[in-house]
Design a protein around this motif. Structure first.
Motif, PDB file in Angstrom:
ATOM      1  N   UNK A 233       1.045  -1.340  -0.061  1.00 25.65           N
ATOM      2  CA  UNK A 233       0.082  -0.059   0.027  1.00 25.65           C
ATOM      3  C   UNK A 233       0.789   1.337   0.027  1.00 25.65           C
ATOM      4  N   UNK A 234       1.889   1.280   0.900  1.00 24.35           N
ATOM      5  CA  UNK A 234       2.700   2.531   1.110  1.00 24.35           C
ATOM      6  C   UNK A 234       3.615   2.590  -0.318  1.00 24.35           C
ATOM      7  N   UNK A 235       4.300   1.680  -0.602  1.00 21.19           N
ATOM      8  CA  UNK A 235       5.198   1.709  -1.869  1.00 21.19           C
ATOM      9  C   UNK A 235       4.505   1.634  -3.023  1.00 21.19           C
ATOM     10  N   UNK A 236       3.286   1.053  -3.287  1.00 20.79           N
ATOM     11  CA  UNK A 236       2.768   1.159  -4.549  1.00 20.79           C
ATOM     12  C   UNK A 236       1.764   2.234  -4.504  1.00 20.79           C
ATOM     13  N   UNK A 237       1.240   2.975  -3.460  1.00 23.27           N
ATOM     14  CA  UNK A 237       0.583   4.247  -3.455  1.00 23.27           C
ATOM     15  C   UNK A 237       1.435   5.338  -3.909  1.00 23.27           C
ATOM     16  N   UNK A 238       2.832   5.280  -3.511  1.00 22.30           N
ATOM     17  CA  UNK A 238       3.707   6.415  -3.905  1.00 22.30           C
ATOM     18  C   UNK A 238       4.106   6.341  -5.344  1.00 22.30           C
ATOM     19  N   UNK A 239       4.318   4.921  -5.784  1.00 25.76           N
ATOM     20  CA  UNK A 239       4.748   4.747  -7.303  1.00 25.76           C
ATOM     21  C   UNK A 239       3.464   5.316  -8.170  1.00 25.76           C
ATOM     22  N   UNK A 240       2.326   5.140  -7.747  1.00 24.69           N
ATOM     23  CA  UNK A 240       1.378   5.366  -8.800  1.00 24.69           C
ATOM     24  C   UNK A 240       0.755   6.669  -8.577  1.00 24.69           C
ATOM     25  N   UNK A 241       1.157   7.448  -7.605  1.00 25.22           N
ATOM     26  CA  UNK A 241       1.005   8.869  -7.466  1.00 25.22           C
ATOM     27  C   UNK A 241       0.026   9.106  -6.359  1.00 25.22           C
ATOM     28  N   UNK A 242      -0.660   8.252  -5.632  1.00 23.51           N
ATOM     29  CA  UNK A 242      -1.542   8.355  -4.487  1.00 23.51           C
ATOM     30  C   UNK A 242      -0.987   9.311  -3.440  1.00 23.51           C
ATOM     31  N   UNK A 243       0.303   9.311  -3.295  1.00 17.46           N
ATOM     32  CA  UNK A 243       0.976  10.048  -2.135  1.00 17.46           C
ATOM     33  C   UNK A 243       2.305  10.585  -2.482  1.00 17.46           C
ATOM     34  N   UNK A 244       2.586  11.617  -2.044  1.00 20.96           N
ATOM     35  CA  UNK A 244       3.969  12.255  -2.094  1.00 20.96           C
ATOM     36  C   UNK A 244       4.768  11.125  -1.263  1.00 20.96           C
TER      37      UNK A 244
END
Length: 434
Positions: A233-244
């Protein structure tokens, strides 16, 4: 003296300070500030150092470091290292060299939460090495697998080395993390391939253990499901742009704290230790980053990078030849320098050449960290080897270094593959990054 000669003397002075044991950040800052004082004058150098320091410390993105470090510590307290290793043992332990294969898998899993090579090898070895010795594994084979597997912590995201590189080189941390996924997995597979070949040739290196019934495998998988979901969730969200990057680190930190509470590992003492360790490590890394930026300014003022770029263009040998020369230089320096020192020393010199050759700085970041990893097991320094030796003082250093040799062969083959096929690093960022 010409600026180029001053720059060369500065690099030699830095190497001398590092070899006599002066801390990395202090060495970089002293040489960088001292060189700027000679080149542009003391007053201008102090002003420039102040500007660089303020601009760096005030950067919002820099908050990603302490948050990911705190997340790693919470995951460690939640028992991530033992859980990842036990799952791997239950699935592959019954094969020849199965515990060594499980160690590689455990290092890959824990590397995804620790972001550090030394932390990975120390933590996983504390669980895996006693098991391998108890089942009659050859000492050199066992320690070689653990030392090599520990290097996965520097590459598999969220990687501390990639975060530092992204800050220094002003590259997207999310794209760097995406670029590291396939090389990290393929590196682990190369190590497993080396184990398979060695045990095929000499089965006595890693005897098989009893097969675990399937009904006992799935409970172990369920024990890592929560940590695995958090990482994805953390790394995937970062890679696809959900999170900075900073938001991803904050989400991961809160999630890891929740895991500690869920697993009943949360206590006041644990929180105190986690915060103290994170603050100490963050302070050290910040000093290193500031020193590296000062040294980078000094190198750019000397014009060394322009001279090296012109030399590369003059050779007219093409990008592949330039990359091979860089790899040889990094491997030679990596035999006497700490990995972080190597990265921070050579990034200001090599990055302009990479731009000049129209190569991807994202690919270069993976190439640099991958080459840096080899220094963690390459004699004579090989920090991972010394960590293992401290944990098993009865195993001679020579035995551990001899056990590393097959894994070094796998390292060099994998590095050659990254150079020959840049798409291994560049395909995933082009697909998932916004």
């Amino acid at each position: 003296m010409t600026p180029e000669l001053i720059g060369l003397l500065g690099i030699l002075a830095l190497l001398f300070l590092l070899t006599v044991g002066v801390p990395i950040g202090v060495s970089l800052a002293v040489v960088g500030l001292g060189g700027l004082c000679i080149l542009i004058g003391p007053e201008a150098a102090v002003i420039k150092a102040g500007v660089v320091t303020f601009e760096t410390i005030s950067r919002y993105e820099l908050g990603v470091l302490p948050l990911f470090l705190l997340m790693a510590h919470f995951c460690f307290q939640a028992g991530a290292s033992r859980d990842f290793f036990e799952v791997a043992v239950r699935f592959v332990g019954h094969r020849r060299g199965g515990l060594a294969l499980a160690s590689i898998a455990g290092c890959a899993g824990f590397g995804a939460v620790s972001g550090s090579s030394l932390a990975t090898v120390a933590t996983v070895s504390s669980v895996a090495l006693p098991e391998m010795r108890r089942h009659g594994y050859a000492p050199g084979f066992a320690t070689g697998a653990l030392a090599a597997g520990g290097t996965l912590g520097s590459l598999i995201p969220p990687s501390g080395a990639l975060i530092v590189f992204g800050i220094i080189a002003e590259q997207s941390i999310g794209r760097l993390f995406a670029a590291a996924v396939i090389p990290g997995i393929s590196q682990a597979l190369f190590y497993m391939g080396a184990i398979f070949v060695m045990c095929r040739i000499n089965p006595a290196l890693g005897p098989a253990i009893l097969r675990t019934p399937w009904r006992e495998r799935w409970p172990a998988v369920r024990r890592i499901a929560d940590i695995f979901v958090l990482i994805v969730f953390v790394v995937g969200g970062l890679m696809i742009g959900w999170f900075t990057p900073t938001e991803a680190a904050a989400v991961g930190c809160v999630g890891a704290l929740g895991l500690c509470a869920w697993r009943r590992r949360l206590s006041g003492g644990m929180l105190k230790e986690a915060l103290q360790t994170t603050l100490r490590t963050t302070g050290m890394i910040y000093v290193v980053i500031l020193g590296a930026l000062l040294f980078s300014v000094f190198v750019s003022v000397t014009g060394i990078t322009d001279q090296v770029s012109q030399l590369v263009r003059g050779l007219d040998a093409g990008p592949i030849a330039a990359i091979i020369v860089m790899a040889i230089a990094l491997l030679l320096l990596g035999s006497v320098l700490d990995g972080l020192a190597l990265m921070l020393l050579m990034t200001p010199i090599f990055l302009p050449i990479v731009h000049d050759l129209n190569l991807s700085p994202i690919w270069f970041g993976i190439f640099l960290v991958r080459t840096m990893e080899i220094g963690f097991v390459h004699p004579p320094l090989g920090l991972n080897v010394y960590v293992l030796h401290e944990m098993a003082r009865d195993i001679p250093l020579g035995t551990i270094f001899r056990g590393i040799v097959p894994f070094l062969v796998a390292d060099f083959l994998h590095l050659a593959l990254l150079i020959a096929v840049p798409a291994l690093s560049l395909w995933l960022p082009s697909v998932v990054s916004p």
